[in-house]
Design a protein around this motif. Structure first.
Motif, mmCIF file in Angstrom:
data_model
loop_
_atom_site.group_PDB
_atom_site.id
_atom_site.type_symbol
_atom_site.label_atom_id
_atom_site.label_comp_id
_atom_site.label_asym_id
_atom_site.label_seq_id
_atom_site.Cartn_x
_atom_site.Cartn_y
_atom_site.Cartn_z
ATOM 1 N N ILE A 116 12.147 7.850 -27.094
ATOM 2 C CA ILE A 116 12.646 6.595 -27.639
ATOM 3 C C ILE A 116 11.518 5.566 -27.743
ATOM 4 O O ILE A 116 11.421 4.823 -28.727
ATOM 5 C CB ILE A 116 13.789 6.059 -26.761
ATOM 6 N N ALA A 117 10.660 5.533 -26.708
ATOM 7 C CA ALA A 117 9.538 4.593 -26.745
ATOM 8 C C ALA A 117 8.600 4.885 -27.911
ATOM 9 O O ALA A 117 8.126 3.966 -28.592
ATOM 10 C CB ALA A 117 8.779 4.642 -25.414
ATOM 11 N N ARG A 118 8.322 6.173 -28.141
ATOM 12 C CA ARG A 118 7.450 6.525 -29.272
ATOM 13 C C ARG A 118 8.090 6.139 -30.595
ATOM 14 O O ARG A 118 7.426 5.597 -31.488
ATOM 15 C CB ARG A 118 7.143 8.018 -29.243
ATOM 16 N N GLU A 119 9.384 6.434 -30.745
ATOM 17 C CA GLU A 119 10.065 6.113 -31.996
ATOM 18 C C GLU A 119 10.067 4.601 -32.241
ATOM 19 O O GLU A 119 9.797 4.138 -33.355
ATOM 20 C CB GLU A 119 11.502 6.647 -31.957
ATOM 21 N N LEU A 120 10.388 3.845 -31.213
ATOM 22 C CA LEU A 120 10.409 2.388 -31.367
ATOM 23 C C LEU A 120 9.016 1.844 -31.687
ATOM 24 O O LEU A 120 8.862 0.965 -32.540
ATOM 25 C CB LEU A 120 10.961 1.738 -30.097
ATOM 26 N N HIS A 121 8.032 2.362 -30.984
ATOM 27 C CA HIS A 121 6.668 1.875 -31.221
ATOM 28 C C HIS A 121 6.226 2.184 -32.642
ATOM 29 O O HIS A 121 5.720 1.313 -33.358
ATOM 30 C CB HIS A 121 5.716 2.508 -30.212
ATOM 31 N N ASP A 122 6.429 3.444 -33.062
ATOM 32 C CA ASP A 122 5.974 3.818 -34.402
ATOM 33 C C ASP A 122 6.740 3.066 -35.480
ATOM 34 O O ASP A 122 6.181 2.692 -36.517
ATOM 35 C CB ASP A 122 6.146 5.324 -34.607
ATOM 36 N N MET A 123 8.036 2.843 -35.246
ATOM 37 C CA MET A 123 8.852 2.173 -36.254
ATOM 38 C C MET A 123 8.540 0.684 -36.328
ATOM 39 O O MET A 123 8.391 0.113 -37.419
ATOM 40 C CB MET A 123 10.335 2.373 -35.914
ATOM 41 N N VAL A 124 8.420 0.048 -35.167
ATOM 42 C CA VAL A 124 8.264 -1.404 -35.138
ATOM 43 C C VAL A 124 6.815 -1.818 -35.383
ATOM 44 O O VAL A 124 6.552 -2.792 -36.103
ATOM 45 C CB VAL A 124 8.770 -1.958 -33.784
ATOM 46 N N ALA A 125 5.870 -1.100 -34.792
ATOM 47 C CA ALA A 125 4.468 -1.526 -34.894
ATOM 48 C C ALA A 125 4.003 -1.566 -36.345
ATOM 49 O O ALA A 125 3.340 -2.520 -36.781
ATOM 50 C CB ALA A 125 3.587 -0.589 -34.072
ATOM 51 N N HIS A 126 4.355 -0.513 -37.113
ATOM 52 C CA HIS A 126 3.920 -0.496 -38.508
ATOM 53 C C HIS A 126 4.563 -1.639 -39.284
ATOM 54 O O HIS A 126 3.877 -2.356 -40.034
ATOM 55 C CB HIS A 126 4.301 0.850 -39.128
ATOM 56 N N SER A 127 5.863 -1.833 -39.104
ATOM 57 C CA SER A 127 6.565 -2.875 -39.862
ATOM 58 C C SER A 127 6.076 -4.265 -39.482
ATOM 59 O O SER A 127 5.850 -5.120 -40.357
ATOM 60 C CB SER A 127 8.072 -2.761 -39.618
ATOM 61 N N ILE A 128 5.908 -4.509 -38.185
ATOM 62 C CA ILE A 128 5.449 -5.828 -37.744
ATOM 63 C C ILE A 128 4.045 -6.110 -38.250
ATOM 64 O O ILE A 128 3.698 -7.251 -38.613
ATOM 65 C CB ILE A 128 5.524 -5.937 -36.221
ATOM 66 N N GLY A 129 3.195 -5.069 -38.278
ATOM 67 C CA GLY A 129 1.848 -5.261 -38.807
ATOM 68 C C GLY A 129 1.870 -5.677 -40.264
ATOM 69 O O GLY A 129 1.151 -6.603 -40.684
ATOM 70 N N ILE A 130 2.705 -4.988 -41.074
ATOM 71 C CA ILE A 130 2.812 -5.340 -42.486
ATOM 72 C C ILE A 130 3.373 -6.752 -42.646
ATOM 73 O O ILE A 130 2.889 -7.565 -43.462
ATOM 74 C CB ILE A 130 3.695 -4.327 -43.217
ATOM 75 N N SER A 135 11.485 -5.746 -43.405
ATOM 76 C CA SER A 135 12.378 -6.153 -42.313
ATOM 77 C C SER A 135 13.714 -5.430 -42.407
ATOM 78 O O SER A 135 14.259 -4.969 -41.395
ATOM 79 C CB SER A 135 12.595 -7.662 -42.343
ATOM 80 N N ARG A 136 14.259 -5.339 -43.624
ATOM 81 C CA ARG A 136 15.543 -4.665 -43.784
ATOM 82 C C ARG A 136 15.450 -3.182 -43.424
ATOM 83 O O ARG A 136 16.337 -2.631 -42.764
ATOM 84 C CB ARG A 136 16.052 -4.833 -45.217
ATOM 85 N N LEU A 181 16.434 0.625 -36.713
ATOM 86 C CA LEU A 181 16.797 0.261 -35.344
ATOM 87 C C LEU A 181 18.302 0.396 -35.122
ATOM 88 O O LEU A 181 18.744 0.849 -34.057
ATOM 89 C CB LEU A 181 16.348 -1.165 -35.054
ATOM 90 N N ARG A 182 19.098 0.005 -36.109
ATOM 91 C CA ARG A 182 20.542 0.152 -35.965
ATOM 92 C C ARG A 182 20.948 1.611 -35.845
ATOM 93 O O ARG A 182 21.834 1.964 -35.063
ATOM 94 C CB ARG A 182 21.241 -0.495 -37.154
#
Length: 397
Positions: free
Chosen positions: A199-213, A243-244, A250-251
């Motif tokens: 779960i940590a890997r999935e959240l990191h990979d999903m959020v880090a890329h989006s937040i960076g962009i 963001s969407r 995440l949902r």
């Protein structure tokens, strides 16, 4: 659901009644055993039936209170053995006291079974104390059943061996049960840890890329909002789309975590190599042009390989956007016969020590979980290189 007071009282009385009956039966055991042996007239094997049947009275108490039940069994056993020896000695002088050994042997067998139960359900110290007390009673009773030094010594050896076998059997049963419980707990802990890391890997990979962009586009929009409204509008559109997409992912993840049974409803399909083009487009919106080179014959791969490869590429591009300070990078995806090779290179400055966080660790874990290889580090000619080799199962080659 409410329970009536009468039903609740009945439920409380049932265990108390059962325990009272167990105590009454166990306390009556020595007396009944003494009377049974005292009233036995025939010195045959038939007289062993009633003492054996009476031992059933101690079983309910033995399950709940092994030590008190054992004490009552020892008292009854000693009394029965002495009674049988004295009775046979007076009625059948030529056969006494050896005939009493049948009663003594039966009682020794029953107490040994009790020791096995105690060793399997209680601590080692308690089991050893119970075994020592039982052996003392058996040796004392054997003196009334056997005559002659050699016969007495062989009887003691036999009793010790039988008691040791019973104790060891119970102890091994307990050790096996404890080992199985330890293995079960460790397996559960490892499963929880593995799931937390996933779960940590999935959240990191999903959020880090989006937040960076989002961060890059927000900075771009802030700088050009007055001079280049069109560019600012495009940056805001990219932020909204990214963001969407991230919120939807995440949902889906939170929804799957909340389910008691994952099989209750199908989840959204996991990301794979078919989503690389979408990832490249998102990265391009972040200000980094990505040149993708596909080598080998593209083919569907197992879901775990597809997801891990996509996440490695995603995290590699995220590091380029956030840390490389460059406007272009190159991704090479090579479909070989026995493995999938991924290489991400750029000519930027690479991540600083402060910028090296969980991203590279997560990529390495993904590769190692699939028994693959992973390397990441600066290139001699400048820039940074991330490479992963994921083996493909034989059935998918």
């Amino acid at each position: 659901m409410s329970v009536s007071p009468r039903a609740a009282l009945s439920w409380r009385l049932r265990p108390a009644t059962a325990q009272a009956l167990a105590w009454c039966g166990a306390l009556a055991y020595p007396i009944l055993l003494y009377v049974a042996v005292l009233n036995e007239r025939e010195p045959t094997g038939v007289r062993l039936l009633l003492p054996a049947v009476l031992s059933v009275l101690t079983i309910p108490l033995l399950r709940r209170r092994p030590l008190p039940a054992l004490m009552l069994m020892l008292v009854g056993s000693f009394a029965a053995t002495l009674t049988a020896a004295s009775k046979l000695a007076s009625a059948f002088p030529l056969m006494a006291p050896g005939q009493a050994w049948q009663i003594g042997c039966l009682q020794a067998l029953l107490t040994d079974l009790a020791i096995a139960w105690i060793a399997a359900t209680r601590t080692r110290r308690t089991a050893l104390a119970a075994a020592a007390l039982t052996l003392t009673e058996q040796i004392a009773a054997a003196g009334y059943c056997r005559t002659g030094r050699d016969v007495f010594v062989s009887t003691i050896v036999f009793l010790v061996l039988m008691l040791a076998l019973a104790w060891l059997t119970g102890y091994l049963v307990q050790e096996r049960r404890e080992h199985a419980e330890t293995v079960r707990v460790q397996a559960a802990e490892q499963a929880v840890t593995a799931e937390r890391l996933r779960i940590a890997r999935e959240l990191h990979d999903m959020v880090a890329h989006s937040i960076g962009i989002i961060a890059i586009q927000a900075g771009t929009g802030r700088r050009v909002i007055e001079t280049q409204p069109v560019e600012a509008r495009n940056a805001l559109a990219t932020i909204e789309t990214t963001s969407r997409d991230t919120l939807a992912g995440l949902r889906r993840m939170l929804g799957s975590l909340r389910k008691a049974e994952p099989e209750e409803s199908p989840l959204a399909p996991a990301s794979g190599m078919s989503d690389v083009d979408r990832l490249v487009a998102t990265t391009r919106n972040g200000g980094v042009r990505v040149d993708v080179e596909w080598q080998g014959e593209r083919r569907p791969l197992p879901m775990d390989i597809e997801l891990s490869a996509f996440r490695i590429i995603q995290e590699g591009l995220t590091n380029v956007v956030r840390h490389a300070d460059t406007h272009e990078c190159r991704v090479v995806i090579d479909y070989q016969e026995d493995e999938l090779s991924i290489e991400i290179t750029d000519d930027g400055q690479g991540p600083t020590p402060a910028g090296i966080g969980y991203g590279i660790t997560g990529m390495r874990e993904r590769a190692f979980l699939l028994h693959g290889q992973f390397t990441a580090g600066p290139r001699p000619e400048g820039g940074f290189r991330v490479a992963a080799r994921l083996p493909v199962p034989a059935g998918m080659r």
